[in-house]
Design a protein around this motif. Structure first.
Motif: not given
Length: 346
Positions: A69-87
């Motif tokens: 559960f924690k890994g999926r939550a961290d991955f979602r946060q990392m993906a969100k941050a990476a998407y924000f940086i890419m944007k």
């Protein structure tokens, strides 16, 4: 009655048997107790190990679930941050492209004059060619001057050598070493010796007598010690400064009480360089901050006067660089015409 009689006859045997069995039971009681304790300890150990393994499996299941559960939550946060940086990178890239297009259009429309710049570059090319030709001529003159100086130096050295070797000049009775009879003609040094005069000698008897005059070769000083001609007398022996116990007490006390004179390295702080560097960095950071806000679409920036560069004033162009627009409008030519616009390139 017969049975009772048999029982009474067997009573002694029964007592002995009972006694023997009680003795055997008493002898085996300690062994059986230890065996029972060992069996109980082994069984209880099996129970505890089974319970601990059960707890370990349950704890592993809980940790696995929580970590997933924690890994999926961290991955979602990392993906969100990476998407924000890419944007944001994409937005910055697009903004830079828009600014580049707008600044290019603005410079070409309002500031830059292509034809004036072209005339300036052509004049600059002509000026560079002229300067190159002048530099080539100057370098050629310098080279000729160096060659001339080298030849003159060689000629002076040869003349000096001829003056020193003038005693080797040929005579009618005895030919010199540079005029061998086995050669078809005299050597170059022989001809040079004929043209030059001998070097005057400073050690001839006539010069020596003129220098000495009526004095003898040895002159006497005031102390009566003979010295060579032209040699200066030795200076008198200076009086030595008294040392140690022969010095005055007042002088020794003044030297002991003399104030310290620290050097510049001792006077300077050990952190003086770091403080100076920090002050320089702070001044640089403070001076390069621009408080005026950039407003590219304001009227003040559109109507501001163009600041000329160093190369704007040149004698190779008729119109100063940047004084006219790239596409200049002439409204005086549009009198009597409506709805038409005339563009002329300057």
């Amino acid at each position: 009655m017969a049975g009772l009689v048999r029982l009474q006859n067997e009573i002694e045997r029964i007592k002995k048997e009972y006694f023997n069995r009680n003795r055997l039971a008493e002898n085996n009681r300690q062994v059986e107790n230890e065996a029972a304790i060992k069996i109980q300890s082994w069984f209880r150990g099996c129970q505890v190990r089974a319970y601990l393994s059960h707890l370990q499996r349950k704890a592993t299941i809980i940790q696995k679930t929580w970590r997933g559960f924690k890994g999926r939550a961290d991955f979602r946060q990392m993906a969100k941050a990476a998407y924000f940086i890419m944007k944001m990178n994409f937005y910055h890239k697009m903004s830079v492209r828009i600014q580049r297009r707008w600044r290019g259009y603005y410079v070409r429309k309002r500031i830059h004059n292509y034809y004036a710049r072209k005339r300036y570059m052509e004049g600059l090319v002509r000026k560079n060619e002229q300067i190159r030709r002048d530099l080539d001529d100057y370098s050629e003159v310098q080279r000729r001057e160096r060659e001339k100086q080298a030849l003159e130096r060689i000629e002076r050295e040869k003349n000096l050598q001829a003056q020193r070797l003038h005693f080797l000049l040929s005579t009618k009775q005895c030919p010199g070493i540079f005029n061998s009879p086995f050669r078809p003609g005299p050597d170059e040094m022989e001809l040079r010796l004929r043209r030059t005069k001998p070097q005057p000698s400073t050690t001839s008897p006539r010069n020596r007598t003129s220098l000495l005059g009526n004095r003898s070769p040895l002159a006497h000083t005031s102390a009566g010690v003979p010295t060579a001609l032209g040699a200066k007398p030795l200076p008198p022996i200076p009086s030595k400064k008294p040392q140690g116990p022969f010095r005055e007490p007042a002088e020794v006390w003044a030297q002991r009480q003399r104030c310290l004179e620290p050097s510049l390295r001792v006077q300077t702080s050990i952190t003086d360089l770091e403080q100076a560097r920090e002050q320089l960095y702070s001044e640089m950071w403070r001076n390069r901050v621009v408080e005026a806000r950039f407003q590219p679409f304001s009227k003040a920036h559109q109507n501001r006067k163009y600041e000329g560069l160093v190369h704007t004033s040149s004698s190779f162009q008729t119109v100063p660089y940047g004084s006219k627009h790239f596409r200049e409008e002439h409204p005086e030519n549009l009198q009597g015409k409506k709805g038409t616009i005339c563009f002329s390139s300057s």
